[in-house]
Design an enzyme around this catalytic site. Structure first.
Site, short mmCIF file in Angstrom:
data_model
loop_
_atom_site.label_atom_id
_atom_site.label_comp_id
_atom_site.label_asym_id
_atom_site.label_seq_id
_atom_site.Cartn_x
_atom_site.Cartn_y
_atom_site.Cartn_z
N ASN A 230 0.85 -1.19 0.00
CA ASN A 230 0.00 0.00 0.00
C ASN A 230 0.89 1.25 0.00
OD1 ASN A 230 0.55 0.82 2.87
ND2 ASN A 230 -0.35 -1.21 3.22
N LYS B 94 -13.20 -0.05 15.66
CA LYS B 94 -11.90 -0.74 15.71
C LYS B 94 -11.28 -0.64 17.10
CE LYS B 94 -10.82 -0.17 10.82
NZ LYS B 94 -10.05 0.50 9.79
N LYS C 142 -10.46 -4.07 19.02
CA LYS C 142 -9.05 -4.47 19.20
C LYS C 142 -8.51 -4.09 20.58
CE LYS C 142 -8.31 -3.99 14.19
NZ LYS C 142 -7.32 -4.01 13.13
N1 CTP Z 1 -3.51 -3.84 11.95
C1 CTP Z 1 -2.72 -4.89 12.38
N2 CTP Z 1 -2.65 -6.03 11.67
C2 CTP Z 1 -3.38 -6.19 10.53
C3 CTP Z 1 -4.20 -5.12 10.09
C4 CTP Z 1 -4.24 -3.95 10.81
O1 CTP Z 1 -2.06 -4.76 13.42
N3 CTP Z 1 -3.30 -7.31 9.86
C5 CTP Z 1 -3.57 -2.62 12.77
C6 CTP Z 1 -3.00 -1.38 12.10
O2 CTP Z 1 -1.62 -1.25 12.42
C7 CTP Z 1 -3.82 -0.27 12.73
C8 CTP Z 1 -5.17 -0.91 12.98
O3 CTP Z 1 -4.93 -2.33 12.98
O4 CTP Z 1 -3.29 0.13 13.98
C9 CTP Z 1 -6.25 -0.60 12.00
O5 CTP Z 1 -5.79 -0.84 10.69
P1 CTP Z 1 -6.72 -0.51 9.43
O6 CTP Z 1 -5.98 -0.87 8.20
O7 CTP Z 1 -7.28 0.86 9.57
O8 CTP Z 1 -7.96 -1.48 9.67
P2 CTP Z 1 -8.20 -3.01 9.47
O9 CTP Z 1 -8.38 -3.61 10.83
O10 CTP Z 1 -7.17 -3.61 8.59
O11 CTP Z 1 -9.64 -3.01 8.80
P3 CTP Z 1 -10.08 -2.45 7.33
O12 CTP Z 1 -8.89 -2.61 6.42
O13 CTP Z 1 -11.22 -3.31 6.97
O14 CTP Z 1 -10.50 -1.02 7.53
#
Ligand code: CTP
Length: 407
Positions: free
Chosen positions: A210, A337, A341
């Site tokens: 990304n 979230k 979490k």
């Molecule tokens: N995160 C993580 N491990 C993953 C995905 C996300 O630790 N596999 C953590 C990111 O570092 C961040 C938080 O979760 O602190 C939210 O990440 P985000 O990308 O906004 O959300 P997702 O949980 O991945 O959900 P979505 O992509 O559906 O919005």
């Protein structure tokens, strides 16, 4: 703050005059030191007029001593009597001399004798800036705790464009202020930060990733270290140097990031998860390159481990700060979230605006605090946003330990 400004011999030396003005406007007391080469570009008289003080030019001239300093060891006196050494412009030659500990004029000798904060504002031609020798010297100086201000990109006096332009004096003065604020409210904390994207391989040459640059996480790491914390930074592939006094653990995939985080978790008291972790990966990566065919390609991807959610389950009394990257329903998604979490705080940002957030130097965020209150920060440089986030983290830590003491 007592600032000694070392002016190097670059075409940007004349811009140091504006820097003197900016520093003085912010209440700093400035003493200027010029190298011999700097005097080819601008007269000491300009700086003397601006500061009201004699400019120091030579190691043994004897005329340089202020009333209280013996001229023979004037560099020691100047080192002891100032809090911060700013070198602007820091030429490639000065960086090389500082990195190798040379001391053949007043400024290089002062640098060796100086025990306070050192801020370097390099400025030079792009090829000189990008030369491995210069980059290696910068790496050495950063590792020793010098603070390097990234030069701007743009038109250069040599008639080319690229990186190496002298930064806006206002920006340098603002960085000096940040550095010298001496807020040590994270002393005693061990902060674990994740930053940047992850890369998930599709074959030996391709991957899913990304647009995260890692700049927000690196700014947080730099600021946390400056505020007294011991900092470990687990970072996906980014084009950034380790900030001073930060232990950097480079990783590539979500699995590697999870492993590094879990290994560092034990000693952490605060965890900040600003990384943009890929949500899916290819479990069986082919050993050969995927070949092009005329038909549609479908790949079955598996979800990566959610590192934040996993830490949330086992965090104990550690503070856990999550991030949420959203394109709509920012606060609603962030609150969801944060609860799912088990975060103590969450930093939410919209990632679909040009010039803010992903792949940018600036950010605008909403910080959802422990009490559920929302604090807005930015739009501003990520370094400034990082300070605002850490203000909230330090406040939360303080309120939790006060509550603990009372109970
Ligand atoms: N995160 C993580 N491990 C993953 C995905 C996300 O630790 N596999 C953590 C990111 O570092 C961040 C938080 O979760 O602190 C939210 O990440 P985000 O990308 O906004 O959300 P997702 O949980 O991945 O959900 P979505 O992509 O559906 O919005």
């Amino acid at each position: 703050m007592r600032v000694v400004l070392g002016v190097g011999g670059g075409i940007a030396a004349y811009k140091a005059a504006e820097l003197v003005r900016q520093l003085e406007q912010r209440g700093h007391d400035v003493q200027v030191v010029m190298t011999r080469a700097a005097r080819e570009f601008i007269q000491p008289l300009t700086f003397a007029a601006l500061t009201g003080k004699k400019v120091i030019t030579d190691l043994f001239s004897g005329e340089n001593a202020n009333d209280t300093l013996a001229s023979a060891v004037e560099h020691i006196g100047v080192a002891q009597n100032h809090d911060v050494l700013v070198v602007a412009p820091a030429t490639a030659d000065l960086l090389a001399k500082f990195a190798t500990g040379q001391a053949d004029d007043f400024l290089t000798t002062l640098h060796l004798a100086f025990t306070g904060a050192v801020v370097l504002a390099p400025s030079m031609n792009t090829a000189m800036w990008e030369h491995p020798a210069t980059q290696q010297n910068l790496e050495t100086l950063r590792a020793r705790g010098c603070f390097v201000i990234q030069p701007d990109e743009g038109w250069l006096a040599c008639g080319t464009t690229g990186a190496g332009r002298f930064p806006d004096p206002e920006r340098i003065a603002a960085e000096v202020d940040l550095l010298t604020e001496q807020k040590k409210d994270l002393a005693g904390e061990s902060v674990l930060i994740t930053a940047g994207p992850t890369q998930e391989a599709l074959d030996p040459v391709r991957y899913i990733s990304n647009r995260s640059s890692g700049k927000m996480g690196f700014a947080l790491a730099e600021a946390a270290a400056r505020r007294g914390a011991r900092v470990t930074l687990v970072a996906g592939p980014v084009h950034l140097n380790a900030p001073p006094n930060v232990r950097l653990i480079p990783v590539r995939t979500a699995q590697e990031m999870r492993r590094a985080v879990l290994e560092s978790l034990e000693s952490a008291t605060i965890i900040i998860k600003s990384a943009a972790v890929a949500d899916y990966y290819l479990a069986e990566v082919p050993k050969q390159k995927l070949k092009k065919t005329a038909t549609r390609l479908s790949l079955e991807l598996d979800p990566t481990p959610d590192i934040l959610a996993e830490i949330g389950e086992k965090k104990g009394d550690r503070l856990l700060i999550g991030f949420a990257a959203e394109t709509d329903n920012l606060i609603g998604e962030a609150r969801r979230k944060m609860a799912a979490k088990h975060c103590d705080m969450l930093v939410a940002n919209l990632v679909n605006r040009e010039g803010l957030g992903f792949d940018s130097d600036r950010n605008e965020v909403d910080i959802i605090t422990g009490s559920g209150k929302t604090v807005h920060a930015g739009p501003a440089d990520k370094k400034e946003v990082a300070e605002k986030i850490l203000d909230q983290v330090a406040m939360l830590r303080l309120s939790l330990s006060t509550a603990e003491t009372k109970s």
